[in-house]
Design an enzyme around this catalytic site. Structure first.
Site, short mmCIF file in Angstrom:
data_model
loop_
_atom_site.label_atom_id
_atom_site.label_comp_id
_atom_site.label_asym_id
_atom_site.label_seq_id
_atom_site.Cartn_x
_atom_site.Cartn_y
_atom_site.Cartn_z
N ASN A 1 -2.62 -6.39 -8.83
CA ASN A 1 -2.42 -7.45 -7.84
C ASN A 1 -1.18 -8.30 -8.15
O ASN A 1 -0.53 -8.82 -7.24
CB ASN A 1 -3.65 -8.35 -7.73
CG ASN A 1 -4.73 -7.71 -6.88
OD1 ASN A 1 -4.48 -6.71 -6.21
ND2 ASN A 1 -5.93 -8.26 -6.89
N HIS B 1 -12.45 -4.81 -12.80
CA HIS B 1 -11.85 -4.99 -11.48
C HIS B 1 -11.65 -3.63 -10.80
O HIS B 1 -10.76 -2.86 -11.19
CB HIS B 1 -10.52 -5.74 -11.60
CG HIS B 1 -9.87 -6.04 -10.29
ND1 HIS B 1 -8.52 -6.04 -10.11
CD2 HIS B 1 -10.42 -6.34 -9.08
CE1 HIS B 1 -8.25 -6.33 -8.85
NE2 HIS B 1 -9.39 -6.52 -8.21
N GLU C 1 -9.53 -2.01 -13.72
CA GLU C 1 -8.87 -2.83 -14.74
C GLU C 1 -9.96 -3.46 -15.61
O GLU C 1 -10.87 -4.12 -15.09
CB GLU C 1 -8.02 -3.92 -14.09
CG GLU C 1 -6.81 -3.36 -13.37
CD GLU C 1 -6.06 -4.39 -12.53
OE1 GLU C 1 -4.88 -4.18 -12.25
OE2 GLU C 1 -6.66 -5.42 -12.13
N SER D 1 -10.92 -10.63 -8.38
CA SER D 1 -9.55 -10.12 -8.30
C SER D 1 -8.55 -11.22 -8.52
O SER D 1 -7.38 -10.96 -8.79
CB SER D 1 -9.30 -9.43 -6.96
OG SER D 1 -9.70 -10.25 -5.90
N1 3HC Z 1 -16.58 3.87 0.69
C1 3HC Z 1 -17.00 5.12 0.48
N2 3HC Z 1 -16.47 6.21 1.07
C2 3HC Z 1 -15.46 5.99 1.89
C3 3HC Z 1 -14.99 4.72 2.18
C4 3HC Z 1 -15.59 3.64 1.54
N3 3HC Z 1 -15.21 2.38 1.74
N4 3HC Z 1 -14.02 4.82 3.05
C5 3HC Z 1 -13.88 6.12 3.32
N5 3HC Z 1 -14.75 6.82 2.63
C6 3HC Z 1 -14.97 8.23 2.59
C7 3HC Z 1 -15.26 8.66 3.99
O1 3HC Z 1 -16.37 9.46 4.02
C8 3HC Z 1 -13.99 9.39 4.39
O2 3HC Z 1 -14.25 10.47 5.21
P1 3HC Z 1 -14.61 10.26 6.80
O3 3HC Z 1 -13.58 9.32 7.36
O4 3HC Z 1 -14.53 11.64 7.33
O5 3HC Z 1 -15.99 9.69 6.84
C9 3HC Z 1 -13.48 9.90 3.05
O6 3HC Z 1 -13.81 8.87 2.14
C10 3HC Z 1 -12.03 10.15 2.93
O7 3HC Z 1 -11.34 9.27 3.75
P2 3HC Z 1 -9.90 9.62 4.24
O8 3HC Z 1 -9.81 11.03 4.69
O9 3HC Z 1 -9.52 8.53 5.19
O10 3HC Z 1 -9.12 9.55 2.88
P3 3HC Z 1 -7.61 9.43 2.68
O11 3HC Z 1 -7.13 10.68 2.08
O12 3HC Z 1 -6.92 8.94 3.92
O13 3HC Z 1 -7.54 8.30 1.58
C11 3HC Z 1 -7.59 6.13 0.74
C12 3HC Z 1 -8.10 7.06 1.81
C13 3HC Z 1 -8.03 6.61 -0.66
C14 3HC Z 1 -8.22 4.77 1.01
C15 3HC Z 1 -6.03 6.10 0.78
O14 3HC Z 1 -5.60 5.81 2.06
C16 3HC Z 1 -5.46 5.09 -0.18
O15 3HC Z 1 -5.32 5.33 -1.35
N6 3HC Z 1 -5.09 3.91 0.34
C17 3HC Z 1 -4.60 2.81 -0.46
C18 3HC Z 1 -5.76 1.95 -0.85
C19 3HC Z 1 -5.36 0.87 -1.81
O16 3HC Z 1 -4.23 0.67 -2.14
N7 3HC Z 1 -6.36 0.12 -2.28
C20 3HC Z 1 -6.16 -0.97 -3.17
C21 3HC Z 1 -6.19 -2.25 -2.42
S1 3HC Z 1 -5.88 -3.63 -3.48
C22 3HC Z 1 -7.40 -4.02 -4.11
O17 3HC Z 1 -8.39 -3.43 -3.79
C23 3HC Z 1 -7.45 -5.12 -5.08
C24 3HC Z 1 -8.25 -6.26 -4.58
O18 3HC Z 1 -8.46 -7.15 -5.65
C25 3HC Z 1 -7.56 -7.03 -3.45
#
Ligand code: 3HC
Length: 285
Positions: free
Chosen positions: A192, A142, A154, A121
């Site tokens: 990012n 990514h 990406e 990343s």
């Molecule tokens: N892997 C697989 N499945 C997962 C999981 C994971 N890590 N985390 C959760 N789940 C599954 C679970 O089964 C969960 O259900 P459960 O809690 O009943 O077991 C199900 O997905 C759905 O979870 P939620 O009901 O909590 O889903 P939401 O509708 O709240 O959405 C989200 C969760 C998609 C993470 C949302 O909150 C979101 O979009 N958040 C923003 C995340 C974001 O911005 N990510 C980017 C970060 S930056 C990055 O990654 C770049 C890096 O280089 C730093």
């Protein structure tokens, strides 16, 4: 170069690697996951099995499909076991020396037309590719955290990347059900480059405006429509990953907003890494 992708290797089964392996097996792709110890590999398989199990419980996946997906995952501690993979996605530590070693070894192990991708990343894909032979086969893929839930991938074109390799990685991401976007190898790529300084601003506002993490999270959720607040998101990404990415952006572009705020550097030093360590802005069990 760029043959049909039937078998994938994932190197490093931490949060991102396990998520990427999960996406591959759920898309019907035979996957070999490599970790440095059998215990770490089994821990990743356990996490994947947990998420597949939750999907079955919620009726989003049949038991049969969940079992079939899990059966597509093989674990190993040996890079040599990735010899017949058509694509290897590296998701190891964000350390250039480690990645150079991996790409040197992988170049010798895999077939001559296999693609080597990095999920970095914050490091330069061009620099990572310089250790591979030939470097034209290296591309950035990514994924975003959590990889099974976030649609974006990406597809990062290094200076050396063969355009056919970019196209093959793009097509494969689509096959995984993802939404790929092509970009050049610039600091922070697309998301990012924008998100890290923005999260740093949010952390600075905590102190400047005297707001609690709970309230800044509520503010961005209810005032800007974010799916989760910035402190929750930094905890999810991991304070160590966030600080490393901030520093890489700061080194590359020298914009003050990119430098990690003192508050999160101190948290990282204290071992408060977010969800993975049980404590960040919030506490986790
Ligand atoms: N892997 C697989 N499945 C997962 C999981 C994971 N890590 N985390 C959760 N789940 C599954 C679970 O089964 C969960 O259900 P459960 O809690 O009943 O077991 C199900 O997905 C759905 O979870 P939620 O009901 O909590 O889903 P939401 O509708 O709240 O959405 C989200 C969760 C998609 C993470 C949302 O909150 C979101 O979009 N958040 C923003 C995340 C974001 O911005 N990510 C980017 C970060 S930056 C990055 O990654 C770049 C890096 O280089 C730093």
């Amino acid at each position: 170069m760029a043959r049909e992708i039937q078998k994938v290797g994932v190197v490093g089964l931490g949060t991102m690697g396990a998520g990427i392996a999960q996406v591959c097996i759920q898309a019907g792709v035979e996957t070999v996951g490599r970790e440095v110890t059998p215990e770490l590999g089994e821990a990743a398989r356990g996490k994947i099995a947990h998420f597949l199990g939750r999907a079955v419980e919620k009726g989003r996946l049949s038991q049969e499909d969940g079992d079939a997906a899990l059966a597509r995952l093989k674990l190993t501690t040996e890079l040599a076991d990735l010899a017949d993979c058509d694509l290897v996605v590296e998701a190891a530590f964000e350390d250039l020396t480690i990645k150079h070693e991996l790409f040197r070894e992988l170049s010798e192990v895999v077939g001559e037309d296999a693609i080597l991708a990095t999920n970095t990343s914050a490091l330069s894909v061009t620099e990572i590719a310089s250790a591979a032979a030939p470097p034209e086969r290296v591309v950035g893929m990514h994924f975003f955290n959590p990889a099974p839930l976030m649609p974006l991938v990406e597809i990062v074109r290094a200076q050396q990347t063969d355009e056919a390799v970019v196209d093959a990685a793009y097509a494969f991401a689509q096959r995984l059900g993802k939404e790929p976007v092509r970009c050049n190898d610039t600091p922070g790529f697309i998301v990012n480059r924008i998100l890290i300084p923005l999260l740093n601003d949010c952390v600075r506002v905590l102190d400047e405006a005297g707001v609690s993490p709970e309230d800044i999270d509520r503010a961005m959720r209810f005032g800007a429509g974010w799916p989760m607040g910035p402190c929750t998101l930094v905890d999810l990404v991991g304070l160590d990953v966030h600080v490393h990415a901030s520093e890489a952006l700061w080194q590359g572009l020298r914009e003050p907003r990119m430098a990690p705020p003192a508050r999160i550097v101190a948290m990282e030093k204290a071992g408060h890494l977010g969800r993975k360590s049980g404590r960040g802005f919030y506490e986790y069990q």
